[in-house]
Design an enzyme around this catalytic site. Structure first.
Site: not given
Length: 261
Positions: A65, A120, A213
């Site tokens: 992402h 992810d 992230s």
């Protein structure tokens, strides 16, 4: 993708929209300088968006992402805003998102029950090999399943204030426990699958958050996960963070590296 689940705006690490995830370090401490030499800062143009890890001189692993067409990276950084002579800048020549990652969720700012943020992860091929030094070093992939109850270390420059979006200046670290996936499954209406890890502190107060992230989750000294998604505000009791489980993807990672020398 620290898609914060309340507001999980993929702001997490730079994705302008990813639903339930957000990443930043809350309740942690300033990492000892150069103690995380594999930690990578991933940028979109000149804007910091995510963390990542250096796998070898040519490859960085981060969250899917965090993808942008103009990703570039800094290696060996401690302070996000200062010029550091030992840091190295590299452009990204090609990005390899996991083929099963659901790109339709990539910039969706609305999160829905049963959304599935599995797979992810993304590999970034550097345009020029990194110089391996005392402050820029790769980290190995896991060879065994992580053990529940393991002590894990997450790191990142994400927001250090749960309800305010403010990146840390210096790389932050936080100690977490590896929890049963059932704990995350109970905490969220989004899917928690077997390619994810659940980590946090049952009483809350310690967590990754927006901006973390793609950064590493190192359990008992072994890289086991990447920060992916969680709850907003970060660090809430009974709302652990969710991480990509890397032992499930070692074959895909190795195959991708081998096919793109």
């Amino acid at each position: 993708m620290w898609f914060l689940i309340l507001f999980l705006a993929l702001s997490l690490g730079g994705i302008d929209a990813a639903p339930p995830v957000q990443s930043r370090i809350v309740g942690g401490f300033k990492c000892e300088k150069n103690s995380q030499p594999w930690h990578v800062a991933v940028y979109r143009y000149k804007e910091y968006i995510c963390g990542g890890v250096l796998l070898d001189a040519n490859w960085v692993l981060t969250a899917a992402h965090c993808y942008y067409e103009k990703n570039n990276v800094w290696l060996g950084k401690n302070n996000l805003y200062q010029d550091e002579p030992s840091a190295q800048h590299r452009l990204v020549s090609k990005s390899f998102l996991h083929p099963c990652y659901n790109m339709s969720l990539h910039r969706n700012r609305i999160q829905n029950p049963q959304d599935d943020y599995s797979y992810d992860l993304m590999l970034l091929r550097l345009s020029k090999p990194a110089d391996i030094t005392d402050v820029v070093k790769p980290i190995a992939l896991p060879t065994e399943e992580p053990k529940l109850g393991s002590t894990c270390l997450a790191s990142g420059w994400g927001s250090i204030i749960p309800v305010k979006f403010q990146y840390a200046k210096d790389l932050q670290c936080v100690n977490l426990k590896l929890l049963p996936n059932e704990d995350c499954d109970k905490a969220y209406v989004q899917k928690v699958t077997d390619v994810m890890l659940c980590a946090g502190v049952k009483g809350g107060g310690k967590d990754t958050c927006k901006g973390d992230s793609g950064g590493p989750l190192i359990c008992d000294g072994v890289l086991q996960g990447l920060t992916s998604w969680g709850y907003n505000p970060c660090g809430e009791p009974k709302k652990p963070g969710v991480y990509t489980k890397l032992i499930k993807f070692t074959s895909w990672i190795k195959d991708t590296l081998a096919q793109n020398p």
